[in-house]
Motif scaffolding. Sequence first.
Motif, PDB file in Angstrom:
ATOM      1  N   PHE A 169       0.843  -1.194   0.000  1.00 47.21           N
ATOM      2  CA  PHE A 169       0.000   0.000   0.000  1.00 47.21           C
ATOM      3  C   PHE A 169       0.881   1.247   0.000  1.00 47.21           C
ATOM      4  O   PHE A 169       2.088   1.178   0.265  1.00 47.21           O
ATOM      5  N   HIS A 170       0.257   2.386  -0.267  1.00 50.53           N
ATOM      6  CA  HIS A 170       0.998   3.650  -0.225  1.00 50.53           C
ATOM      7  C   HIS A 170       1.135   4.076   1.228  1.00 50.53           C
ATOM      8  O   HIS A 170       0.227   4.662   1.805  1.00 50.53           O
ATOM      9  N   VAL A 171       2.281   3.739   1.824  1.00 49.79           N
ATOM     10  CA  VAL A 171       2.537   4.078   3.224  1.00 49.79           C
ATOM     11  C   VAL A 171       3.962   4.600   3.361  1.00 49.79           C
ATOM     12  O   VAL A 171       4.836   4.293   2.547  1.00 49.79           O
ATOM     13  N   LEU A 172       4.190   5.384   4.405  1.00 50.30           N
ATOM     14  CA  LEU A 172       5.516   5.900   4.701  1.00 50.30           C
ATOM     15  C   LEU A 172       5.563   6.304   6.165  1.00 50.30           C
ATOM     16  O   LEU A 172       4.517   6.506   6.807  1.00 50.30           O
ATOM     17  N   THR A 173       6.769   6.380   6.698  1.00 44.74           N
ATOM     18  CA  THR A 173       6.919   6.834   8.081  1.00 44.74           C
ATOM     19  C   THR A 173       6.822   8.352   8.119  1.00 44.74           C
ATOM     20  O   THR A 173       7.116   9.027   7.133  1.00 44.74           O
ATOM     21  N   ARG A 174       6.403   8.876   9.258  1.00 45.74           N
ATOM     22  CA  ARG A 174       6.199  10.315   9.360  1.00 45.74           C
ATOM     23  C   ARG A 174       7.534  11.030   9.489  1.00 45.74           C
ATOM     24  O   ARG A 174       8.485  10.524  10.080  1.00 45.74           O
ATOM     25  N   THR A 175       7.599  12.226   8.897  1.00 44.13           N
ATOM     26  CA  THR A 175       8.768  13.076   9.024  1.00 44.13           C
ATOM     27  C   THR A 175       8.324  14.448   9.519  1.00 44.13           C
ATOM     28  O   THR A 175       7.130  14.778   9.484  1.00 44.13           O
ATOM     29  N   SER A 176       9.271  15.227   9.974  1.00 44.63           N
ATOM     30  CA  SER A 176       8.957  16.524  10.563  1.00 44.63           C
ATOM     31  C   SER A 176       8.171  17.407   9.593  1.00 44.63           C
ATOM     32  O   SER A 176       8.600  17.644   8.460  1.00 44.63           O
ATOM     33  N   GLY A 177       7.029  17.870  10.033  1.00 44.01           N
ATOM     34  CA  GLY A 177       6.214  18.785   9.241  1.00 44.01           C
ATOM     35  C   GLY A 177       5.322  18.130   8.213  1.00 44.01           C
ATOM     36  O   GLY A 177       4.411  18.778   7.677  1.00 44.01           O
ATOM     37  N   MET A 178       5.539  16.836   7.913  1.00 42.02           N
ATOM     38  CA  MET A 178       4.789  16.207   6.838  1.00 42.02           C
ATOM     39  C   MET A 178       3.320  15.995   7.202  1.00 42.02           C
ATOM     40  O   MET A 178       2.428  16.199   6.370  1.00 42.02           O
ATOM     41  N   VAL A 179       3.050  15.614   8.452  1.00 40.44           N
ATOM     42  CA  VAL A 179       1.662  15.394   8.852  1.00 40.44           C
ATOM     43  C   VAL A 179       0.893  16.710   8.815  1.00 40.44           C
ATOM     44  O   VAL A 179      -0.278  16.744   8.403  1.00 40.44           O
ATOM     45  N   GLU A 180       1.531  17.783   9.213  1.00 38.73           N
ATOM     46  CA  GLU A 180       0.866  19.088   9.171  1.00 38.73           C
ATOM     47  C   GLU A 180       0.473  19.456   7.743  1.00 38.73           C
ATOM     48  O   GLU A 180      -0.639  19.948   7.487  1.00 38.73           O
ATOM     49  N   GLN A 181       1.396  19.217   6.782  1.00 37.68           N
ATOM     50  CA  GLN A 181       1.079  19.490   5.375  1.00 37.68           C
ATOM     51  C   GLN A 181      -0.057  18.592   4.893  1.00 37.68           C
ATOM     52  O   GLN A 181      -0.945  19.036   4.147  1.00 37.68           O
ATOM     53  N   TYR A 182      -0.027  17.338   5.305  1.00 40.09           N
ATOM     54  CA  TYR A 182      -1.075  16.392   4.941  1.00 40.09           C
ATOM     55  C   TYR A 182      -2.436  16.867   5.449  1.00 40.09           C
ATOM     56  O   TYR A 182      -3.426  16.877   4.703  1.00 40.09           O
ATOM     57  N   LEU A 183      -2.510  17.281   6.707  1.00 40.27           N
ATOM     58  CA  LEU A 183      -3.774  17.710   7.292  1.00 40.27           C
ATOM     59  C   LEU A 183      -4.332  18.940   6.578  1.00 40.27           C
ATOM     60  O   LEU A 183      -5.545  19.045   6.350  1.00 40.27           O
ATOM     61  N   GLN A 184      -3.454  19.863   6.218  1.00 38.59           N
ATOM     62  CA  GLN A 184      -3.904  21.050   5.504  1.00 38.59           C
ATOM     63  C   GLN A 184      -4.437  20.689   4.121  1.00 38.59           C
ATOM     64  O   GLN A 184      -5.478  21.191   3.678  1.00 38.59           O
ATOM     65  N   ARG A 185      -3.747  19.779   3.451  1.00 32.70           N
ATOM     66  CA  ARG A 185      -4.177  19.387   2.115  1.00 32.70           C
ATOM     67  C   ARG A 185      -5.488  18.606   2.158  1.00 32.70           C
ATOM     68  O   ARG A 185      -6.324  18.724   1.241  1.00 32.70           O
ATOM     69  N   ILE A 186      -5.686  17.816   3.211  1.00 32.57           N
ATOM     70  CA  ILE A 186      -6.961  17.116   3.370  1.00 32.57           C
ATOM     71  C   ILE A 186      -8.101  18.121   3.457  1.00 32.57           C
ATOM     72  O   ILE A 186      -9.157  17.940   2.819  1.00 32.57           O
ATOM     73  N   CYS A 187      -7.920  19.180   4.236  1.00 37.04           N
ATOM     74  CA  CYS A 187      -8.955  20.223   4.338  1.00 37.04           C
ATOM     75  C   CYS A 187      -9.319  20.761   2.954  1.00 37.04           C
ATOM     76  O   CYS A 187     -10.498  20.930   2.629  1.00 37.04           O
ATOM     77  N   GLU A 188      -8.292  21.007   2.145  1.00 32.46           N
ATOM     78  CA  GLU A 188      -8.518  21.558   0.812  1.00 32.46           C
ATOM     79  C   GLU A 188      -9.229  20.548  -0.086  1.00 32.46           C
ATOM     80  O   GLU A 188     -10.137  20.911  -0.851  1.00 32.46           O
ATOM     81  N   GLU A 189      -8.847  19.287   0.025  1.00 31.79           N
ATOM     82  CA  GLU A 189      -9.488  18.282  -0.826  1.00 31.79           C
ATOM     83  C   GLU A 189     -10.933  18.043  -0.422  1.00 31.79           C
ATOM     84  O   GLU A 189     -11.810  17.846  -1.276  1.00 31.79           O
ATOM     85  N   VAL A 190     -11.210  18.058   0.865  1.00 27.89           N
ATOM     86  CA  VAL A 190     -12.588  17.918   1.339  1.00 27.89           C
ATOM     87  C   VAL A 190     -13.459  19.015   0.744  1.00 27.89           C
ATOM     88  O   VAL A 190     -14.566  18.754   0.235  1.00 27.89           O
ATOM     89  N   GLN A 191     -12.981  20.242   0.780  1.00 24.91           N
ATOM     90  CA  GLN A 191     -13.763  21.350   0.237  1.00 24.91           C
ATOM     91  C   GLN A 191     -13.930  21.218  -1.277  1.00 24.91           C
ATOM     92  O   GLN A 191     -15.001  21.523  -1.827  1.00 24.91           O
ATOM     93  N   HIS A 192     -12.892  20.736  -1.949  1.00 28.98           N
ATOM     94  CA  HIS A 192     -12.971  20.530  -3.394  1.00 28.98           C
ATOM     95  C   HIS A 192     -14.029  19.486  -3.741  1.00 28.98           C
ATOM     96  O   HIS A 192     -14.859  19.695  -4.642  1.00 28.98           O
ATOM     97  N   GLN A 193     -14.024  18.358  -3.011  1.00 27.10           N
ATOM     98  CA  GLN A 193     -15.008  17.306  -3.262  1.00 27.10           C
ATOM     99  C   GLN A 193     -16.421  17.784  -2.949  1.00 27.10           C
ATOM    100  O   GLN A 193     -17.373  17.471  -3.669  1.00 27.10           O
ATOM    101  N   ALA A 194     -16.562  18.528  -1.861  1.00 29.65           N
ATOM    102  CA  ALA A 194     -17.888  19.013  -1.454  1.00 29.65           C
ATOM    103  C   ALA A 194     -18.492  19.933  -2.514  1.00 29.65           C
ATOM    104  O   ALA A 194     -19.720  19.976  -2.680  1.00 29.65           O
TER     105      ALA A 194
END
Length: 382
Positions: A24-49
């Motif tokens: 599967f598409h998986v990776l270990t977390r690195t500094s700052g990466m989860v924060e970028q992921y969470l922000q991008r999820i917000c943007e994608e949710v709004q795009h889908q909505a």
Amino acid sequence: MLNPVKHLYLHVPFCPTLCPYCDFHVLTRTSGMVEQYLQRICEEVQHQAALYPVDLKTVYFGGGTPSFLRDAEMVHLVESVRSGLGWGQEENTLEINPGTVTLERAALWKDLGFDRASVGVQSLNDTTLKFLGRQHNAQQACKAIEILLEVGFRVSGDLITAVPGQHLQEDIKGLSELGIDHISAYTLTIEEGTEFYRRGVQVREEDEREGFELTAELLTQQGFERYEISNYARPGAHSRHNLAYWTNQHYLGIGPGASGHYPTSRPNLLSQRITNPRLYDWLKMPFTERDIEDIAPADFVTDALFMGLRLKQGVDLALLTRQSGLDVLERYQEPLQKHLNKGLLTLQEGVLKATEEGKWVLNQIITDFLLRDAEDAEDSGA
């Protein structure tokens, strides 16, 4: 006017470690990466909505290891989904690694609105777990399930079969006695690009077959119904979200590497499958630049057959004919008759089902249906 999409899959790609069998598409977390992921999820949710009408019945957070997210990160993720798309009215599943479970964290996940836990147990034998590269032991897995049940989750346990040296009977007996109501049992497969592949690990076909058959026999004896090739449930405990996949319904796919099945108003198409790129491209690419597969009527039929024949209930061919606009019995008469004659399929009162032997060779069966479509495309000059 598009019909509302009722199901959502959200991919969390982060894991504590990378298991040697996982592709599967998986990776270990690195500094700052989860924060970028969470922000991008917000943007994608709004795009889908903004693109699709949504009336969610089920939500599924998969991975990766969603439960590996820190508490504040999980709160942020759930709030992003709720604010843009709502929440599942019938079932909300969180994939959980046993080593991430504490009573406090389980209570938080429940308070956030998850009611079903899919726990990556894989085995209850420490030697097998070590071979599989799992970081938890059998005792931790049992304790995690105990906590999740105490908090009020419906719990499903994942089990891997055909592992070299595995004591499958002990795994099945132990897992079924923990009080869970659902078990997903998957054969160990060695995929190119995985650590197991690089090591030359092999799974013997006789072990695959034995695990396939023995799992069904033992879990049925324990009171579980085999409602899908690899999934077993006690009465009323079927995975409603996964049934949406297997019955070819529409669902949103959010997050890096996630794939969704979407309604479309484009002429001559029944739907579209849209797949997100992996994390680093997903973070920077416009949401309009995705891998899009147009689903024409023939594609819809073969997808529905491939997934629906995995189910105990089979496929209603009259319904599939109405959905697709194709006469399924007439179009696929030759491959249908071939596999009915071989005893791999049954057709009773318009419902097509795979026999036990047919389930074992389902990929081969569907290949014949795809060849029928290829012949049609060749004849039409497409």
